[in-house]
Design a protein around this motif. Structure first.
Motif, short mmCIF file in Angstrom:
data_model
loop_
_atom_site.label_atom_id
_atom_site.label_comp_id
_atom_site.label_asym_id
_atom_site.label_seq_id
_atom_site.Cartn_x
_atom_site.Cartn_y
_atom_site.Cartn_z
N GLY A 1 0.78 -1.28 -0.08
CA GLY A 1 0.16 -0.03 0.16
C GLY A 1 0.77 1.04 0.08
O GLY A 1 0.20 2.46 0.16
N VAL A 2 2.09 1.12 -0.09
CA VAL A 2 3.09 2.35 -0.13
C VAL A 2 2.50 3.36 -1.27
O VAL A 2 2.81 4.55 -1.28
N LEU A 3 2.35 2.64 -2.58
CA LEU A 3 2.17 3.54 -3.64
C LEU A 3 0.77 4.11 -3.63
O LEU A 3 0.42 5.02 -4.56
N LYS A 4 -0.10 3.72 -2.86
CA LYS A 4 -1.50 4.19 -2.87
C LYS A 4 -1.71 5.81 -2.57
O LYS A 4 -2.54 6.13 -3.45
N ASN A 5 -0.96 6.07 -1.46
CA ASN A 5 -1.12 7.60 -1.35
C ASN A 5 -0.22 8.31 -1.70
O ASN A 5 0.01 9.50 -0.83
N LEU A 6 0.69 8.13 -2.58
CA LEU A 6 1.80 8.58 -3.04
C LEU A 6 1.74 10.15 -3.66
O LEU A 6 0.78 10.17 -4.52
N ALA A 7 2.35 11.04 -3.05
CA ALA A 7 2.19 12.28 -3.83
C ALA A 7 2.93 12.57 -5.09
O ALA A 7 2.55 13.23 -5.86
N GLY A 8 4.30 11.96 -5.02
CA GLY A 8 5.03 11.87 -6.17
C GLY A 8 5.97 10.99 -6.39
O GLY A 8 6.30 10.22 -5.34
N LEU A 9 6.37 10.28 -7.60
CA LEU A 9 7.42 9.46 -7.60
C LEU A 9 8.50 9.78 -8.72
O LEU A 9 8.12 10.42 -9.79
N ILE A 10 9.72 9.77 -8.29
CA ILE A 10 10.77 10.19 -9.19
C ILE A 10 11.61 9.13 -9.53
O ILE A 10 12.10 8.31 -8.58
N ILE A 11 11.91 8.77 -10.69
CA ILE A 11 12.63 7.72 -10.96
C ILE A 11 14.20 8.22 -11.42
O ILE A 11 14.19 8.90 -12.26
N GLY A 12 14.93 7.83 -10.56
CA GLY A 12 16.31 7.98 -10.88
C GLY A 12 17.04 7.12 -11.96
O GLY A 12 16.36 6.48 -12.85
N GLY A 13 18.27 7.06 -11.97
CA GLY A 13 19.02 6.10 -12.86
C GLY A 13 18.92 4.73 -12.54
O GLY A 13 19.12 4.39 -11.27
N PHE A 14 18.76 3.89 -13.32
CA PHE A 14 18.76 2.39 -13.25
C PHE A 14 19.92 1.95 -14.35
O PHE A 14 19.76 1.56 -15.57
N THR A 15 21.12 1.71 -13.78
CA THR A 15 22.15 1.74 -14.53
C THR A 15 22.96 0.17 -14.25
O THR A 15 22.62 -0.42 -13.27
N ASP A 16 23.72 -0.37 -15.14
CA ASP A 16 24.33 -1.64 -15.24
C ASP A 16 23.24 -2.73 -14.67
O ASP A 16 23.68 -3.62 -13.75
N LEU A 17 22.08 -2.47 -15.16
CA LEU A 17 21.02 -3.92 -14.72
C LEU A 17 21.44 -5.03 -15.41
O LEU A 17 22.12 -5.26 -16.43
N LYS A 18 21.11 -6.08 -14.38
CA LYS A 18 21.63 -7.56 -15.12
C LYS A 18 20.34 -8.24 -15.73
O LYS A 18 19.22 -8.01 -15.02
N ASP A 19 20.45 -9.23 -16.37
CA ASP A 19 19.57 -10.09 -16.70
C ASP A 19 19.90 -11.50 -16.74
O ASP A 19 21.10 -11.86 -16.76
N ASN A 20 18.98 -12.54 -16.34
CA ASN A 20 19.55 -13.88 -16.36
C ASN A 20 19.78 -14.36 -17.75
O ASN A 20 19.18 -13.95 -18.64
#
Length: 52
Positions: free
Chosen positions: A25-44
């Motif tokens: 329920g953390v996202l339910k009453n969220l006033a704002g969402l900031i997405i930063g950098g997602f770097t060097d992500l890995k995949d299986n």
């Protein structure tokens, strides 16, 4: 406000973390969402099939 950023994480871990936030329920009453950098992500070797 929630700020998300990650480095060197597996794609399915990010998916799991976001799903847990939603279920808690953390996202339910969220006033704002900031997405930063997602770097060097890995995949299986078996591709997850989603992008951040």
């Amino acid at each position: 406000m929630l700020f998300l950023e990650d480095l060197g994480e597996y794609l399915y871990h990010i998916d799991r973390m976001l799903l847990q936030l939603e279920r808690a329920g953390v996202l339910k009453n969220l006033a704002g969402l900031i997405i930063g950098g997602f770097t060097d992500l890995k995949d299986n070797p078996r591709v997850f099939g989603e992008t951040v």
